[in-house]
Write a protein that holds these residues in place. Structure first.
Motif, mmCIF file in Angstrom:
data_model
loop_
_atom_site.group_PDB
_atom_site.id
_atom_site.type_symbol
_atom_site.label_atom_id
_atom_site.label_comp_id
_atom_site.label_asym_id
_atom_site.label_seq_id
_atom_site.Cartn_x
_atom_site.Cartn_y
_atom_site.Cartn_z
ATOM 1 N N SER A 82 9.751 -2.243 -2.078
ATOM 2 C CA SER A 82 8.372 -1.855 -1.749
ATOM 3 C C SER A 82 8.279 -0.382 -1.379
ATOM 4 C CB SER A 82 7.845 -2.710 -0.596
ATOM 5 O OG SER A 82 7.697 -4.053 -0.983
ATOM 6 N N ILE A 83 9.277 0.099 -0.659
ATOM 7 C CA ILE A 83 9.293 1.518 -0.292
ATOM 8 C C ILE A 83 9.369 2.380 -1.545
ATOM 9 C CG2 ILE A 83 10.586 3.299 0.939
ATOM 10 C CD1 ILE A 83 11.500 0.992 2.859
ATOM 11 N N ALA A 84 10.168 1.953 -2.527
ATOM 12 C CA ALA A 84 10.263 2.693 -3.790
ATOM 13 C C ALA A 84 8.920 2.728 -4.508
ATOM 14 C CB ALA A 84 11.333 2.060 -4.674
ATOM 15 N N LEU A 85 8.152 1.633 -4.437
ATOM 16 C CA LEU A 85 6.823 1.611 -5.057
ATOM 17 C C LEU A 85 5.874 2.577 -4.358
ATOM 18 C CD1 LEU A 85 6.464 -2.229 -5.604
ATOM 19 C CD2 LEU A 85 6.787 -0.485 -7.381
ATOM 20 N N LEU A 86 5.901 2.583 -3.033
ATOM 21 C CA LEU A 86 5.085 3.534 -2.268
ATOM 22 C C LEU A 86 5.369 4.961 -2.745
ATOM 23 C CD1 LEU A 86 4.772 3.531 1.629
ATOM 24 C CD2 LEU A 86 5.146 5.619 0.361
ATOM 25 N N ARG A 87 6.645 5.278 -2.884
ATOM 26 C CA ARG A 87 7.040 6.637 -3.256
ATOM 27 C C ARG A 87 6.716 6.941 -4.709
ATOM 28 N NH1 ARG A 87 12.575 6.416 0.473
ATOM 29 N NH2 ARG A 87 11.503 7.075 2.386
ATOM 30 N N ALA A 88 6.819 5.945 -5.575
ATOM 31 C CA ALA A 88 6.478 6.158 -6.977
ATOM 32 C C ALA A 88 4.988 6.441 -7.137
ATOM 33 C CB ALA A 88 6.875 4.931 -7.797
ATOM 34 N N LEU A 89 4.159 5.730 -6.391
ATOM 35 C CA LEU A 89 2.717 5.970 -6.427
ATOM 36 C C LEU A 89 2.384 7.365 -5.935
ATOM 37 C CD1 LEU A 89 1.649 2.496 -5.016
ATOM 38 C CD2 LEU A 89 1.047 3.343 -7.306
ATOM 39 N N ARG A 90 2.967 7.754 -4.827
ATOM 40 C CA ARG A 90 2.666 9.073 -4.274
ATOM 41 C C ARG A 90 3.159 10.187 -5.189
ATOM 42 N NH1 ARG A 90 3.554 11.165 0.927
ATOM 43 N NH2 ARG A 90 1.511 12.080 0.589
ATOM 44 N N ALA A 91 4.273 9.945 -5.876
ATOM 45 C CA ALA A 91 4.799 10.950 -6.804
ATOM 46 C C ALA A 91 3.832 11.205 -7.955
ATOM 47 C CB ALA A 91 6.155 10.511 -7.344
ATOM 48 N N LYS A 92 2.982 10.213 -8.263
ATOM 49 C CA LYS A 92 1.982 10.373 -9.317
ATOM 50 C C LYS A 92 0.644 10.861 -8.777
ATOM 51 C CE LYS A 92 1.913 7.727 -12.874
ATOM 52 N NZ LYS A 92 1.808 6.596 -13.831
ATOM 53 N N GLY A 93 0.594 11.147 -7.480
ATOM 54 C CA GLY A 93 -0.636 11.653 -6.884
ATOM 55 C C GLY A 93 -1.661 10.587 -6.582
ATOM 56 N N ILE A 94 -1.236 9.319 -6.550
ATOM 57 C CA ILE A 94 -2.143 8.216 -6.240
ATOM 58 C C ILE A 94 -2.177 8.028 -4.732
ATOM 59 C CG2 ILE A 94 -2.532 5.731 -6.517
ATOM 60 C CD1 ILE A 94 -0.949 6.076 -9.229
ATOM 61 N N PRO A 95 -3.336 8.077 -4.093
ATOM 62 C CA PRO A 95 -3.396 7.912 -2.641
ATOM 63 C C PRO A 95 -2.848 6.558 -2.202
ATOM 64 C CG PRO A 95 -5.453 8.834 -3.468
ATOM 65 C CD PRO A 95 -4.659 8.408 -4.664
ATOM 66 N N VAL A 96 -2.023 6.588 -1.191
ATOM 67 C CA VAL A 96 -1.419 5.372 -0.633
ATOM 68 C C VAL A 96 -1.784 5.305 0.845
ATOM 69 C CG1 VAL A 96 0.709 4.115 -0.183
ATOM 70 C CG2 VAL A 96 0.480 5.414 -2.298
ATOM 71 N N LEU A 97 -2.413 4.198 1.228
ATOM 72 C CA LEU A 97 -2.865 3.987 2.596
ATOM 73 C C LEU A 97 -2.121 2.808 3.205
ATOM 74 C CD1 LEU A 97 -6.683 4.113 1.775
ATOM 75 C CD2 LEU A 97 -5.204 6.049 2.331
ATOM 76 N N ALA A 98 -2.062 2.772 4.517
ATOM 77 C CA ALA A 98 -1.587 1.592 5.243
ATOM 78 C C ALA A 98 -2.765 0.982 5.977
ATOM 79 C CB ALA A 98 -0.496 1.966 6.240
ATOM 80 N N LEU A 99 -2.804 -0.347 5.999
ATOM 81 C CA LEU A 99 -3.759 -1.075 6.830
ATOM 82 C C LEU A 99 -2.949 -2.160 7.529
ATOM 83 C CD1 LEU A 99 -6.661 -1.562 7.782
ATOM 84 C CD2 LEU A 99 -6.919 -3.159 5.863
ATOM 85 N N THR A 100 -2.717 -1.970 8.825
ATOM 86 C CA THR A 100 -1.716 -2.779 9.498
ATOM 87 C C THR A 100 -2.153 -3.204 10.885
ATOM 88 O OG1 THR A 100 0.613 -2.784 10.208
ATOM 89 C CG2 THR A 100 -0.542 -0.681 10.344
ATOM 90 N N ASN A 101 -1.807 -4.443 11.235
ATOM 91 C CA ASN A 101 -1.908 -4.894 12.620
ATOM 92 C C ASN A 101 -0.654 -4.430 13.339
ATOM 93 O OD1 ASN A 101 -4.338 -6.133 12.106
ATOM 94 N ND2 ASN A 101 -3.543 -8.212 12.140
ATOM 95 N N PHE A 102 -0.820 -3.422 14.186
ATOM 96 C CA PHE A 102 0.335 -2.752 14.796
ATOM 97 C C PHE A 102 -0.177 -2.068 16.052
ATOM 98 C CE2 PHE A 102 4.284 -1.595 12.238
ATOM 99 C CZ PHE A 102 5.098 -1.322 13.318
ATOM 100 N N GLY A 103 0.576 -2.146 17.133
ATOM 101 C CA GLY A 103 0.212 -1.430 18.339
ATOM 102 C C GLY A 103 0.306 0.075 18.152
#
Length: 208
Positions: free
Chosen positions: A91-112
């Motif tokens: 999954s981390i590799a996918l995040l990085r592959a998307l960003r390498a193509k200039g595609i915005p990558v966001l997180a939406l997380t339940n996290f303190g």
């Protein structure tokens, strides 16, 4: 179909494992862990943190309220990183592959708020989003519709141009109800295939 404008990742069990049950099973045995969870409401404590309560103070107050389990409850703070592991490298590799193509990558997380800042110090990829929408900072948690609305308003991206993956059906359903494109995460390979189908990555870029 028009290609999505941005990709939205959940974090726990999508980019890294989140398994407090496994930690406590190793510490207490499965029966002991079930007693701890049932008798102390430790999962509800964590929901409070995700909703914005301070991490350490909340855990310490919960431990004080349950003295028979205090040492074990304090592990939720002191051993937290052991519960949030290991990384999901595909999954981390996918995040990085998307960003390498200039595609915005966001997180939406339940996290303190505090725990997310700590996690960022331990995991490099948590610093690589174009923007992270963290429930503890927003004052609302998935699957409340308000958290999705806040992301839409902040980015200005229409729901049909967002594609979102999460491991929880209720979170996916809430996003789909707003018109988001959604993918229930069961493993990085299926998520990779969906990103290929959406025209965001080639098979080679997706590691397939």
């Amino acid at each position: 179909m028009t290609r999505p404008e941005a990709v939205v990742f959940d974090i726990g069990n999508v980019l890294m494992h989140w398994n407090p049950e496994g930690f406590y099973d190793r510490r207490l045995g499965e029966a002991g862990r079930r007693r701890l969870f049932a008798e102390t409401g430790i999962e509800e404590m964590n929901v409070a943190v995700d909703a914005g309560a301070p991490f350490r103070a909340t855990v310490e107050a919960h431990a004080a309220a349950h003295p028979d389990w205090a040492e074990d409850i304090l592990c939720w703070y002191h051993n937290w990183i052991e519960m949030a592991a290991p990384r999901i490298e595909g999954s981390i590799a996918l995040l990085r592959a998307l960003r390498a193509k200039g595609i915005p990558v966001l997180a939406l997380t339940n996290f303190g708020d505090d725990s997310f800042a700590y996690a960022q110090s331990q995991y490099d990829f948590l610093n690589e989003f174009d923007r992270a929408f963290v429930s503890g900072r927003m004052g609302v948690i998935k699957p409340d519709a308000e958290i999705y609305r806040q992301l839409e308003d902040a980015t200005g991206i229409t729901p049909d141009r967002l594609i979102f993956t999460d491991d929880k059906v209720e979170n996916i359903d809430a996003a789909a109800a707003r018109g988001w494109r959604v993918h229930l995460f069961v493993g990085w390979q299926a998520w990779a295939a969906r990103l290929v189908d959406e025209g965001l990555l080639t098979q080679a870029e997706a590691g397939l």
